[in-house]
Design a protein around this motif. Structure first.
Motif, PDB file in Angstrom:
ATOM      1  N   LEU A  88      92.882  40.673  53.222  1.00 26.53           N
ATOM      2  CA  LEU A  88      92.043  41.707  53.817  1.00 26.53           C
ATOM      3  C   LEU A  88      91.716  42.774  52.789  1.00 26.53           C
ATOM      4  N   ALA A  89      90.640  43.494  53.026  1.00 31.83           N
ATOM      5  CA  ALA A  89      90.245  44.615  52.185  1.00 31.83           C
ATOM      6  C   ALA A  89      90.022  45.827  53.085  1.00 31.83           C
ATOM      7  N   VAL A  90      90.058  46.994  52.487  1.00 28.85           N
ATOM      8  CA  VAL A  90      89.800  48.219  53.239  1.00 28.85           C
ATOM      9  C   VAL A  90      88.391  48.138  53.814  1.00 28.85           C
ATOM     10  N   GLY A  91      88.270  48.426  55.093  1.00 25.86           N
ATOM     11  CA  GLY A  91      86.993  48.368  55.789  1.00 25.86           C
ATOM     12  C   GLY A  91      86.820  47.133  56.660  1.00 25.86           C
ATOM     13  N   ASP A  92      87.666  46.117  56.470  1.00 21.14           N
ATOM     14  CA  ASP A  92      87.569  44.906  57.297  1.00 21.14           C
ATOM     15  C   ASP A  92      87.968  45.214  58.731  1.00 21.14           C
ATOM     16  N   ARG A  93      87.287  44.542  59.677  1.00 24.74           N
ATOM     17  CA  ARG A  93      87.658  44.673  61.089  1.00 24.74           C
ATOM     18  C   ARG A  93      88.728  43.637  61.392  1.00 24.74           C
ATOM     19  N   VAL A  94      89.756  44.044  62.140  1.00 29.43           N
ATOM     20  CA  VAL A  94      90.859  43.144  62.455  1.00 29.43           C
ATOM     21  C   VAL A  94      91.197  43.195  63.938  1.00 29.43           C
ATOM     22  N   LEU A  95      91.850  42.131  64.400  1.00 31.76           N
ATOM     23  CA  LEU A  95      92.423  42.066  65.741  1.00 31.76           C
ATOM     24  C   LEU A  95      93.928  42.111  65.586  1.00 31.76           C
ATOM     25  N   ILE A  96      94.608  42.972  66.341  1.00 25.56           N
ATOM     26  CA  ILE A  96      96.058  43.075  66.278  1.00 25.56           C
ATOM     27  C   ILE A  96      96.639  42.590  67.594  1.00 25.56           C
ATOM     28  N   LYS A  97      97.511  41.590  67.501  1.00 29.36           N
ATOM     29  CA  LYS A  97      98.194  41.070  68.683  1.00 29.36           C
ATOM     30  C   LYS A  97      99.640  40.822  68.299  1.00 29.36           C
ATOM     31  N   ASN A  98     100.564  41.399  69.038  1.00 28.44           N
ATOM     32  CA  ASN A  98     102.004  41.273  68.802  1.00 28.44           C
ATOM     33  C   ASN A  98     102.390  41.687  67.391  1.00 28.44           C
ATOM     34  N   GLY A  99     101.747  42.706  66.845  1.00 28.27           N
ATOM     35  CA  GLY A  99     102.095  43.220  65.530  1.00 28.27           C
ATOM     36  C   GLY A  99     101.509  42.462  64.360  1.00 28.27           C
ATOM     37  N   MET A 100     100.754  41.394  64.607  1.00 31.23           N
ATOM     38  CA  MET A 100     100.127  40.614  63.542  1.00 31.23           C
ATOM     39  C   MET A 100      98.619  40.853  63.560  1.00 31.23           C
ATOM     40  N   ALA A 101      98.070  41.136  62.388  1.00 32.54           N
ATOM     41  CA  ALA A 101      96.633  41.387  62.280  1.00 32.54           C
ATOM     42  C   ALA A 101      95.934  40.175  61.693  1.00 32.54           C
ATOM     43  N   THR A 102      94.807  39.813  62.293  1.00 37.54           N
ATOM     44  CA  THR A 102      93.965  38.739  61.785  1.00 37.54           C
ATOM     45  C   THR A 102      92.543  39.259  61.704  1.00 37.54           C
ATOM     46  N   LYS A 103      91.753  38.645  60.838  1.00 32.82           N
ATOM     47  CA  LYS A 103      90.376  39.068  60.678  1.00 32.82           C
ATOM     48  C   LYS A 103      89.605  38.873  61.977  1.00 32.82           C
ATOM     49  N   VAL A 123      90.668  48.311  58.871  1.00 32.16           N
ATOM     50  CA  VAL A 123      91.709  48.507  57.869  1.00 32.16           C
ATOM     51  C   VAL A 123      91.398  49.760  57.061  1.00 32.16           C
ATOM     52  N   VAL A 124      92.382  50.668  56.957  1.00 31.77           N
ATOM     53  CA  VAL A 124      92.215  51.890  56.175  1.00 31.77           C
ATOM     54  C   VAL A 124      93.194  51.969  55.011  1.00 31.77           C
ATOM     55  N   GLY A 125      94.202  51.099  54.996  1.00 32.32           N
ATOM     56  CA  GLY A 125      95.154  51.099  53.891  1.00 32.32           C
ATOM     57  C   GLY A 125      95.922  49.794  53.827  1.00 32.32           C
ATOM     58  N   ARG A 154      93.322  54.226  69.577  1.00 31.20           N
ATOM     59  CA  ARG A 154      94.528  54.959  69.958  1.00 31.20           C
ATOM     60  C   ARG A 154      95.154  55.716  68.794  1.00 31.20           C
ATOM     61  N   GLY A 155      94.617  55.532  67.588  1.00 27.86           N
ATOM     62  CA  GLY A 155      95.168  56.171  66.396  1.00 27.86           C
ATOM     63  C   GLY A 155      95.536  55.117  65.368  1.00 27.86           C
ATOM     64  N   ALA A 156      96.239  55.542  64.324  1.00 31.93           N
ATOM     65  CA  ALA A 156      96.614  54.624  63.242  1.00 31.93           C
ATOM     66  C   ALA A 156      97.793  53.755  63.665  1.00 31.93           C
ATOM     67  N   VAL A 157      97.737  52.476  63.273  1.00 32.08           N
ATOM     68  CA  VAL A 157      98.771  51.505  63.619  1.00 32.08           C
ATOM     69  C   VAL A 157      99.126  50.724  62.359  1.00 32.08           C
ATOM     70  N   ASN A 158     100.415  50.458  62.143  1.00 36.93           N
ATOM     71  CA  ASN A 158     100.847  49.573  61.062  1.00 36.93           C
ATOM     72  C   ASN A 158     101.018  48.175  61.629  1.00 36.93           C
ATOM     73  N   ALA A 159     100.584  47.179  60.860  1.00 33.03           N
ATOM     74  CA  ALA A 159     100.702  45.786  61.295  1.00 33.03           C
ATOM     75  C   ALA A 159     100.939  44.901  60.078  1.00 33.03           C
ATOM     76  N   ARG A 160     101.435  43.710  60.325  1.00 34.49           N
ATOM     77  CA  ARG A 160     101.622  42.718  59.260  1.00 34.49           C
ATOM     78  C   ARG A 160     100.430  41.777  59.269  1.00 34.49           C
ATOM     79  N   THR A 161     100.181  41.158  58.110  1.00 32.44           N
ATOM     80  CA  THR A 161      99.090  40.200  58.024  1.00 32.44           C
ATOM     81  C   THR A 161      99.411  39.135  56.987  1.00 32.44           C
TER      82      THR A 161
END
Length: 72
Positions: A47-62, A22-24, A36-43
């Motif tokens: 989350l806080a900046v710096g957390d690692r996330v998994l993105i699947k179908n546009g949804m991010a989870t820790k 997470v960068v923003g 692949r570059g920066a991606v926007n996702a919903r969550t």
């Protein structure tokens, strides 16, 4: 040779899970830096900046974090 509609569906859908950091944060939308570059996702997670996330179908989870470290 592939069918054009099948190729377009493959290009538009992201069936794979992407790992990133997470960068923003803007409300429920987050910006994630991936390989692949920066991606926007919903969550829905807190989350806080710096957390690692998994993105699947546009949804991010820790992303899971290793709890044990074994010397090698």
């Amino acid at each position: 040779m592939t069918f054009a509609l099948k190729e377009l569906t493959r290009l538009l859908s992201q069936d794979t899970t992407v790992v990133g950091s997470v960068v923003g944060i803007e409300g429920v939308l987050i910006r994630v830096a991936t390989e692949r570059g920066a991606v926007n996702a919903r969550t829905v997670d807190a989350l806080a900046v710096g957390d690692r996330v998994l993105i699947k179908n546009g949804m991010a989870t820790k992303a899971p974090v290793a709890r044990h470290v074994f010397p090698v």
